[in-house]
Design a protein around this motif. Structure first.
Motif, PDB file in Angstrom:
ATOM      1  N   CYS A 152     -14.785   9.026   6.257  1.00 12.90           N
ATOM      2  CA  CYS A 152     -15.878   9.763   5.616  1.00 12.90           C
ATOM      3  C   CYS A 152     -16.879   8.793   4.996  1.00 12.90           C
ATOM      4  CB  CYS A 152     -15.308  10.690   4.536  1.00 12.90           C
ATOM      5  SG  CYS A 152     -16.549  11.745   3.742  1.00 12.90           S
ATOM      6  N   VAL A 153     -18.164   9.039   5.258  1.00  7.76           N
ATOM      7  CA  VAL A 153     -19.252   8.237   4.692  1.00  7.76           C
ATOM      8  C   VAL A 153     -20.320   9.183   4.168  1.00  7.76           C
ATOM      9  CG1 VAL A 153     -20.960   6.431   5.112  1.00  7.76           C
ATOM     10  CG2 VAL A 153     -18.794   6.388   6.359  1.00  7.76           C
ATOM     11  N   ASP A 154     -20.642   9.080   2.882  1.00  5.72           N
ATOM     12  CA  ASP A 154     -21.707   9.889   2.274  1.00  5.72           C
ATOM     13  C   ASP A 154     -21.535  11.381   2.538  1.00  5.72           C
ATOM     14  OD1 ASP A 154     -22.879   7.604   1.275  1.00  5.72           O
ATOM     15  OD2 ASP A 154     -24.246   7.367   2.975  1.00  5.72           O
ATOM     16  N   CYS A 203     -14.969   1.586   6.267  1.00  2.00           N
ATOM     17  CA  CYS A 203     -16.396   1.721   6.013  1.00  2.00           C
ATOM     18  C   CYS A 203     -16.791   0.942   4.765  1.00  2.00           C
ATOM     19  CB  CYS A 203     -16.796   3.189   5.867  1.00  2.00           C
ATOM     20  SG  CYS A 203     -16.039   4.041   4.463  1.00  2.00           S
ATOM     21  N   TYR A 204     -18.054   0.505   4.750  1.00  2.00           N
ATOM     22  CA  TYR A 204     -18.569  -0.256   3.617  1.00  2.00           C
ATOM     23  C   TYR A 204     -20.085  -0.178   3.624  1.00  2.00           C
ATOM     24  CZ  TYR A 204     -19.443  -4.158   0.414  1.00  2.00           C
ATOM     25  OH  TYR A 204     -19.866  -4.926  -0.638  1.00  2.00           O
ATOM     26  N   GLY A 206     -22.309   2.250   3.699  1.00  2.00           N
ATOM     27  CA  GLY A 206     -22.966   3.123   4.667  1.00  2.00           C
ATOM     28  C   GLY A 206     -22.788   2.719   6.108  1.00  2.00           C
ATOM     29  N   ILE A 208     -19.795   1.945   9.314  1.00  2.00           N
ATOM     30  CA  ILE A 208     -18.423   2.098   9.778  1.00  2.00           C
ATOM     31  C   ILE A 208     -18.085   0.900  10.657  1.00  2.00           C
ATOM     32  CG2 ILE A 208     -16.833   3.510  11.134  1.00  2.00           C
ATOM     33  CD1 ILE A 208     -18.566   5.932  10.431  1.00  2.00           C
TER      34      ILE A 208
END
Length: 424
Positions: A152-154, A203-204, A206, A208
């Motif tokens: 999951c990102v943002d 992830c980091y 914003g 992947i």
């Protein structure tokens, strides 16, 4: 696509809540509502639908940590497929090989071609202790790929790679659901440059990062790439120094780590006679992506046993192996054995539980560790549980972690051992 405040008013034609300023409703009321209620809130009125569908509420929640909910995503088995639907696949299963079928009653059910392969993704709310199964991915015959990864990102949940359930070929497809809108709708994103399954994923800032896994040629891969979520494009990264399948990804000290894995496919090793074949093919080291993304730095840190799961807790890497949870040394590149660190806790789901468990996937969420574990006495493909580990107390041997099982309305299977934290 986001909708401006002006367009929001044009669409709605009415106040969000009659008698209250829209700014108050948007910034103080709607962002506090539970994520599980988002789909029903879309039906309250056109103005509420526009506010949620525009992602305005999700953006406000993301900017204010006190509004955010910390959830979990887990891939699992869903509806069943009767065994008699697979008469031809039984004979083609490599794990049963050429011996008579009646000599392998246990292996029939351990063969993934005979197991139920209808998969789904569910979200777990650890506060309310409730599960919500998301709709199946419409582009996939059996709901979700096998041996895939989720992250999951943002507020956007991604399902990446894995194997096609019909022909078992690794895919490069990527799917996304924007959890912040409440629409519960999957979209297809730009695919990875390389098809891969059972790979490292993290992830980091914003982006992947994926690395390793195995590809369509059936070989373990050393390729790596990153996905810029905002630009929606994949960019190549330098190859790993060692090809790795079933490896793990993590962010430590603001750097990308790829940890553990195998140099050969795990299921191919079942045919070997050597009892230590899995251990001999285990990659007992990690690689760190340099800050300029120009190459990978190999470390001499090693694990005593194949590392199949870990969690990053309080900035420290905590491996879960051999039925126990450990800590690495603070200096990951010191060259000292990784397990010289402090023993934290043995898995024990009940007070009188003396079974040994193996953790196969884990994630840290608000100082608690959630893990998919399997007892070592069950046959292959069964005996899985989802559990929570919470720091209980500190003693001379280290921090004691109390483990407790989490009730799941589904079954976890070997085909989909992936979970991730979700912030919405």
């Amino acid at each position: 696509m986001e909708i401006s405040d002006f367009r929001l008013k044009v669409i709605a034609h009415t106040d969000l809540i009659p008698g209250l300023p829209d700014d108050v409703v948007l910034n103080c009321i709607l962002p506090r509502l539970a994520w599980t209620s988002f789909p029903s809130l879309l039906r309250v009125s056109k103005s509420w639908n526009a506010a949620f569908a525009s992602r305005r509420i999700g953006d406000i929640r993301r900017m204010n940590p006190s509004f955010q909910e910390r959830l979990l995503a887990v891939i699992h088995k869903t509806t069943s497929r009767p065994l008699d639907e697979h008469p031809d696949e039984i004979s083609s299963c490599p794990w049963i090989m050429d011996t008579p079928l009646d000599e392998h009653p246990e292996e029939i059910y351990s063969c993934p071609w005979i197991m139920d392969i209808n998969l789904a993704v569910s979200i777990y709310d650890p506060i309310l202790c409730v599960w919500e199964e998301l709709p199946p991915i419409p582009y996939i015959p059996y709901g979700a790929p096998m041996f895939t990864r989720c992250i999951c990102v943002d507020g956007k949940l991604f399902v990446l790679g894995g194997c096609n359930s019909e022909n078992w070929e690794p895919v490069q497809d990527v799917y996304r659901m924007d959890l912040a809108t409440g629409l519960r709708k999957w979209e297809k994103c730009a695919g990875m440059n390389t098809a891969r399954a059972n790979f490292a994923c993290t992830c980091y800032e914003g982006k992947i990062f994926v690395a390793g896994g195995y590809g369509r040629d059936g070989l373990v891969s050393s390729t790596a790439e990153l996905y810029d979520v905002q630009k929606e494009e994949w960019l190549p990264l330098p190859d790993l120094n060692i090809p790795r399948s079933d490896c793990l990804g993590a962010v430590l000290n603001k750097q990308i780590h790829v940890i553990g894995g195998y140099t050969s496919l795990v299921y191919d090793l079942r045919d070997q006679d050597e009892p230590d074949s899995l251990s001999s093919n285990c990659v007992s080291s990690m690689e760190i992506l340099d800050k300029q993304c120009k190459g990978w730095i190999s470390t001499t840190t090693s694990t005593v046993a194949p590392l199949q799961a870990f969690a990053v807790s309080s900035g420290q890497l905590c491996p879960l192996t051999d039925g126990a949870m450990h800590k690495f040394n603070d200096d990951l590149t010191s060259g000292k054995p990784a397990m010289e660190g402090m023993l934290i806790s043995h898995f024990s789901l009940e007070e009188d539980d003396d079974e040994t468990y193996l953790a196969l996937a884990a994630v840290s969420l608000q100082q608690e560790i959630y893990a998919i574990i399997r007892d070592t006495i069950s046959c292959f493909g069964s005996g899985f549980s989802f559990c929570k580990g919470k720091k209980d107390k500190t003693c001379a041997q280290g921090t004691v972690v109390t483990w407790q099982p989490i009730e799941c309305p589904f079954e976890i299977v070997e085909l989909a051992l992936s979970c991730c934290s979700v912030s919405v």
